[in-house]
Design an enzyme around this catalytic site. Structure first.
Site, PDB file in Angstrom:
ATOM      1  N   LYS A  30       1.229  14.425   1.838  1.00  0.00           N
ATOM      2  CA  LYS A  30      -0.122  14.745   1.378  1.00  0.00           C
ATOM      3  C   LYS A  30      -0.297  16.255   1.168  1.00  0.00           C
ATOM      4  O   LYS A  30      -1.211  16.707   0.509  1.00  0.00           O
ATOM      5  CB  LYS A  30      -1.163  14.229   2.369  1.00  0.00           C
ATOM      6  CG  LYS A  30      -1.211  12.698   2.460  1.00  0.00           C
ATOM      7  CD  LYS A  30      -2.217  12.237   3.504  1.00  0.00           C
ATOM      8  CE  LYS A  30      -2.179  10.742   3.780  1.00  0.00           C
ATOM      9  NZ  LYS A  30      -2.897   9.939   2.762  1.00  0.00           N
ATOM     10  N   HIS A  54       0.803  -1.234   0.000  1.00  0.00           N
ATOM     11  CA  HIS A  54       0.000   0.000   0.000  1.00  0.00           C
ATOM     12  C   HIS A  54       0.827   1.270   0.000  1.00  0.00           C
ATOM     13  O   HIS A  54       0.269   2.362   0.122  1.00  0.00           O
ATOM     14  CB  HIS A  54      -0.901   0.052   1.237  1.00  0.00           C
ATOM     15  CG  HIS A  54      -1.990  -0.956   1.246  1.00  0.00           C
ATOM     16  ND1 HIS A  54      -3.266  -0.689   0.783  1.00  0.00           N
ATOM     17  CD2 HIS A  54      -2.006  -2.237   1.645  1.00  0.00           C
ATOM     18  CE1 HIS A  54      -4.013  -1.767   0.928  1.00  0.00           C
ATOM     19  NE2 HIS A  54      -3.268  -2.728   1.446  1.00  0.00           N
ATOM     20  N   THR A 113      -8.423   6.979  -1.474  1.00  0.00           N
ATOM     21  CA  THR A 113      -9.774   6.471  -1.680  1.00  0.00           C
ATOM     22  C   THR A 113     -10.803   7.558  -1.365  1.00  0.00           C
ATOM     23  O   THR A 113     -11.929   7.501  -1.855  1.00  0.00           O
ATOM     24  CB  THR A 113     -10.043   5.235  -0.781  1.00  0.00           C
ATOM     25  OG1 THR A 113      -9.513   5.499   0.524  1.00  0.00           O
ATOM     26  CG2 THR A 113      -9.395   3.992  -1.348  1.00  0.00           C
ATOM     27  N   LYS A 134     -14.646   8.829  -3.034  1.00  0.00           N
ATOM     28  CA  LYS A 134     -15.880   9.141  -2.298  1.00  0.00           C
ATOM     29  C   LYS A 134     -16.394  10.535  -2.660  1.00  0.00           C
ATOM     30  O   LYS A 134     -17.603  10.752  -2.809  1.00  0.00           O
ATOM     31  CB  LYS A 134     -15.622   9.045  -0.786  1.00  0.00           C
ATOM     32  CG  LYS A 134     -15.278   7.633  -0.337  1.00  0.00           C
ATOM     33  CD  LYS A 134     -14.670   7.584   1.068  1.00  0.00           C
ATOM     34  CE  LYS A 134     -13.974   6.238   1.290  1.00  0.00           C
ATOM     35  NZ  LYS A 134     -13.106   6.210   2.487  1.00  0.00           N
TER      36      LYS A 134
HETATM   37  C1  TH1 Z   1      -2.735   3.880   2.541  1.00  0.00           C
HETATM   38  C2  TH1 Z   1      -2.102   4.652   1.413  1.00  0.00           C
HETATM   39  O1  TH1 Z   1      -1.348   5.724   1.921  1.00  0.00           O
HETATM   40  C3  TH1 Z   1      -3.193   5.191   0.488  1.00  0.00           C
HETATM   41  O2  TH1 Z   1      -2.645   5.837  -0.627  1.00  0.00           O
HETATM   42  C4  TH1 Z   1      -4.088   4.040   0.016  1.00  0.00           C
HETATM   43  O3  TH1 Z   1      -5.198   4.547  -0.676  1.00  0.00           O
HETATM   44  C5  TH1 Z   1      -4.578   3.232   1.209  1.00  0.00           C
HETATM   45  O4  TH1 Z   1      -3.489   2.795   2.000  1.00  0.00           O
HETATM   46  C6  TH1 Z   1      -5.360   2.007   0.770  1.00  0.00           C
HETATM   47  O5  TH1 Z   1      -4.672   1.283  -0.188  1.00  0.00           O
HETATM   48  C7  TH1 Z   1      -1.803   3.345   3.569  1.00  0.00           C
HETATM   49  N1  TH1 Z   1      -2.090   3.290   4.861  1.00  0.00           N
HETATM   50  C8  TH1 Z   1      -1.087   2.740   5.609  1.00  0.00           C
HETATM   51  C9  TH1 Z   1      -1.106   2.543   6.984  1.00  0.00           C
HETATM   52  C10 TH1 Z   1      -0.007   1.972   7.619  1.00  0.00           C
HETATM   53  C11 TH1 Z   1       1.093   1.615   6.878  1.00  0.00           C
HETATM   54  C12 TH1 Z   1       1.119   1.815   5.516  1.00  0.00           C
HETATM   55  C13 TH1 Z   1       0.020   2.381   4.878  1.00  0.00           C
HETATM   56  S1  TH1 Z   1      -0.253   2.778   3.233  1.00  0.00           S
HETATM   57  C14 TH1 Z   1      -0.039   1.755   9.099  1.00  0.00           C
END
Ligand code: TH1
Length: 791
Positions: A529, A335, A631, A635
């Site tokens: 961000k 992610h 995401t 929305k």
């Molecule tokens: C997020 C990403 O930053 C975001 O871009 C993406 O849309 C979302 O994941 C779903 O895919 C992430 N949240 C976290 C939280 C932790 C570690 C890594 C990520 S990446 C704790």
């Protein structure tokens, strides 16, 4: 069941749950008690289907979604709509003397996640159930979810989230399915608590299984009788620490150990549970990969890999065979490409806490090194790619090796994984890395949070099929040229803006103009961000208005919602800075009839549900290449906001859907950033962009106060001092001019209401591909290979 029967069922069930729980008649009950009774009644209503669903899934190939986070929010409204029993529940409560809407407000958010990653997992649960897919979620029942944010003199202060302190009615324990978890610090039990996951207009009820830790013995009776009360409770406290809080601060050694403990705790419990079920249903462990697949949501559950191999070896399967089964079982989702978020554990921590698991990791490491040597990989490359090197266990590498699929979460992100973060893996295992662009559930994020817009859509399309088949939203496209429809859309938007305005006035005492443009940035506070870019724009606009008060300025309200990680000082400084700007602007009568700034305190899922539908402009302004997907952008789009954004993450795909003319693109592209940064000097835009120096300097010229803590000076330094890889690494000053141009244009265009509405309508019509139903179908077909299993 007939409507009348259903209503009678709810009346009877709610009354008896209240009686059983409190010994009182429903007429004596508080609204919170009524909410709890209602959620019990819902469980009673779905119980038979829930059991039947489990049985049906146990006969087939199943997916298990392992995630340290599930940002569920509230469940009750979602369940009532999904089960098509909203009206009956409402009427039943009315007869009992209660109002459903205010009862629903009693539900605490289940904030078992930080942000997008956790909310994605929750959307996936909704979509899997709606599509009748055999998918079970596995996570942790955190006693305290994400901290509550309060502002004290503009500074973020964190307080514990006590969401389930008075018992959380919608989860049901299964004590008979508890597992014993082996830790060097002392074994504990993992007890499962199940949350029913209803699907939209289907009988299937899926399961989110959340583990809670318990001591083997409630307390040491000998210590207690000897008067050693603290010692008597030591084991209990150790166990309770495991599920005490989401994402404990891991800047200390103790914090790191606790976090690994949490991860191993839920990974081990889940794997043991899955193995137990497989044995019960299919007997032979060697068919495990045929019937089971485990999706690892980021690296947090990756310790499940050596744990599964270890447990197989305990059952007499040789390491080589066990690891081949594991390779065919696990799939990994990445992610983020931020280096600091790719988890690594100090060898010593792993060795000390879970020595038997560590020795399995060593075996995996040796096997991998041997395989690479066999294909004559360069020794340096072997060292770099191995799971154990530099004194650390590299969880992303472990997952990349022992898995049959690695996926990114948006096209651009997956491209970057292939060419950058995981390019060695792409070389060795071509085709293993694949893309699954994120999505969001249209049930929660359109149907339930925006019933007004949903009613309009349903009227135009003739039925509610779009709720389950979001691609049908495209049939709305022809209405983009229907002035009557656009007017109705604007009326709906105004209602949603009024609801947000009411919330803001009640909670913060700030009055806002609903005819102003609502410009909203809601997401975690992170430097990449770039909330700071938005803040600088607003401050620059403030000075421009002061200089030219008679110009035809578009009235605007700038909303923020964001939590900063408790140990992330600079992010907290940005919150303070924005709150200072808000104070300045909201109290200046020269400008506060034109612009206002609202920082919504304690941004969470429930507040998001009010914010998304009210937006005119959606802020998606990360430095290109850094936001894996996003995401929130989806929305907003579904609710008819226009995006102002960089070509980053899923913004690229939103742009592919609506085209340049229906959004406001700005800023350097990812491939440009790569070129620019090595020789970038932020002092150049700082000096050359008119107005920029003035706003950046407010950090150090005494305009704002951080109570002499040096916080603003540090923020200033982060932008202005150091080499290219230090000063302004997120290119805030570099993109400022381009952002200002785009945002000014968005303000001017907003004055032409009809053209704006037309563009917003095109955004709604094109948002169907961002349904998480589409995403889940892709996981099902390309990775999971499971089949629709309708009860
Ligand atoms: C997020 C990403 O930053 C975001 O871009 C993406 O849309 C979302 O994941 C779903 O895919 C992430 N949240 C976290 C939280 C932790 C570690 C890594 C990520 S990446 C704790």
């Amino acid at each position: 069941m007939s409507k009348k029967k259903l209503k009678d069922f709810f009346k009877q069930s709610i009354s008896s749950h209240i009686k059983a729980n409190s010994g009182q008649d429903v007429s004596q009950a508080t609204e919170a008690e009524v909410w709890a009774a209602l959620s019990r009644a819902i469980i009673e209503h779905v119980a038979d289907n829930w059991a039947e669903t489990k049985k049906a899934y146990d006969k087939t190939r199943q997916e298990h979604y392992l995630s340290a986070e599930f940002l569920v929010g509230r469940s009750t409204l979602n369940n009532l709509v999904n089960l098509d029993i909203y009206d009956e529940a409402k009427d039943a409560l009315k007869d009992l003397g209660f109002d459903l809407t205010s009862i629903l407000e009693e539900e605490n958010d289940a904030a078992l996640g930080n942000g997008g990653l956790g909310r994605l997992a929750a959307c996936f649960m909704d979509s899997s159930a709606t599509l009748d897919m055999p998918v079970t979620g596995y996570g942790i029942l955190y006693r305290h979810g994400l901290f509550k944010q309060v502002f004290d003199n503009g500074y973020q202060v964190e307080t514990p989230d006590v969401w389930m302190e008075d018992d959380f009615a919608p989860v049901v324990p299964h004590r008979d399915e508890k597992q014993r978890i082996e830790l060097a610090t002392g074994d504990v039990y993992a007890v499962p608590y199940d949350l029913p996951i209803t699907g939209y207009h289907t009988d299937n009820v899926n399961t989110l299984r959340l583990w809670k830790a318990e001591p083997l013995t409630p307390f040491d009776i000998h210590d207690f009788n000897a008067g050693n009360f603290q010692e008597a409770l030591e084991e209990k406290n150790q166990a309770e620490d495991i599920w005490r809080v989401l994402y404990p601060n891991d800047t200390t050694h103790e914090g790191k150990v606790l976090r690994l403990k949490q991860q191993y705790f839920f990974a081990s419990a889940s794997v043991k549970d899955i193995i137990r079920r497989h044995k019960e249903n299919h007997g032979d462990l060697r068919t495990f990969a045929e019937f089971n697949s485990l999706q690892l949501n980021d690296t947090h559950p990756v310790i499940a890999i050596p744990e599964l191999i270890r447990l197989f070896m305990e059952e007499g399967i040789e390491f080589d065979e066990a690891s081949e089964i594991a390779k065919a079982t696990f799939a990994y989702t990445n992610h983020t490409v931020l280096a600091e978020a790719l988890e690594k554990w100090d060898i010593n921590i792993v060795k000390e806490l879970i020595p038997n698991v560590y020795s399995v990791i060593e075996k995996i490491d040796a096997k991998f090194r041997a395989e690479l040597a066999e294909i004559d990989a360069h020794p340096g490359k072997i060292e770099y790619m191995s799971m154990i090197h530099d004194g650390q266990v590299h969880m992303a590498w472990l997952a990349s090796y022992v898995s049959y699929s690695i996926n990114g979460v948006a096209q651009l992100h997956t491209d970057i994984l292939r060419k950058d973060t995981l390019h060695d893996w792409e070389d060795i295992y071509p085709g293993k890395i694949n893309n699954k662009t994120n999505g969001v559930t249209p049930r929660r994020w359109l149907r339930n949070t925006n019933p007004e817009l949903s009613a309009l859509i349903t009227k135009l399309l003739g039925n509610e099929d779009w709720v389950k088949h979001a691609d049908k939203l495209e049939e709305l496209l022809p209405f983009a040229d229907d002035k009557k429809v656009l007017k109705q859309f604007l009326d709906v938007k105004k209602i949603k803006k009024q609801q947000l305005a009411d919330m803001v006035e009640t909670s913060l005492g700030i009055k806002v103009d609903v005819d102003a443009q609502f410009d909203i940035m809601i997401k975690r506070l992170h430097e990449y961000k770039r909330q700071l870019l938005d803040a600088f724009y607003i401050l620059d606009l403030y000075y421009r208005i002061k200089e030219n008060p008679q110009e035809d300025w578009t009235p605007r309200v700038f909303f923020f919602g964001a939590k900063a990680a408790s140990g992330y000082v600079r992010a907290k400084t940005i919150i303070k800075f924005i709150n200072e700007i808000a104070e300045l602007i909201n109290n200046d009568s020269d400008v506060n009839n034109i612009i206002k700034v609202v920082f919504v305190e304690n941004y969470n899922v429930s507040k998001a549900e009010v914010l998304f539908p009210a937006a005119d402009l959606s802020e998606q302004i990360s430095m290109a290449g850094k936001e894996a997907s996003g995401t929130g952008n989806m929305k907003f789009m579904m609710n008819g906001a226009l995006t102002i954004g960089t070509l980053d993450g899923a913004n690229v795909e939103i742009n592919g859907q609506v085209g340049d003319e229906n959004m406001f693109l700005f800023g350097a592209k990812e491939e440009e950033i790569v070129e620019i940064l090595p020789s970038y000097d932020p002092k150049v835009p700082y000096e050359k962009t008119p107005g920029l120096k003035r706003v950046v300097d407010t950090l150090i010229d005494g305009t704002f106060s951080d109570d002499n803590q040096g916080l603003f000076q540090d923020l200033y330094n982060s932008l202005m001092v150091g080499d290219w890889d230090q000063a302004d690494q997120y290119y805030v000053l570099g993109d400022f001019a381009s952002y200002r141009e785009a945002k000014d244009r968005a303000a001017v265009e907003f004055n032409d209401k009809e053209t704006w509405a037309r563009k917003a309508w095109i955004n709604i019509s094109k948002s169907g591909v961002f349904s998480s139903d589409r995403t889940i179908r892709e996981y099902v077909e390309d990775i999971w290979k499971i089949e629709e299993t309708k009860i």
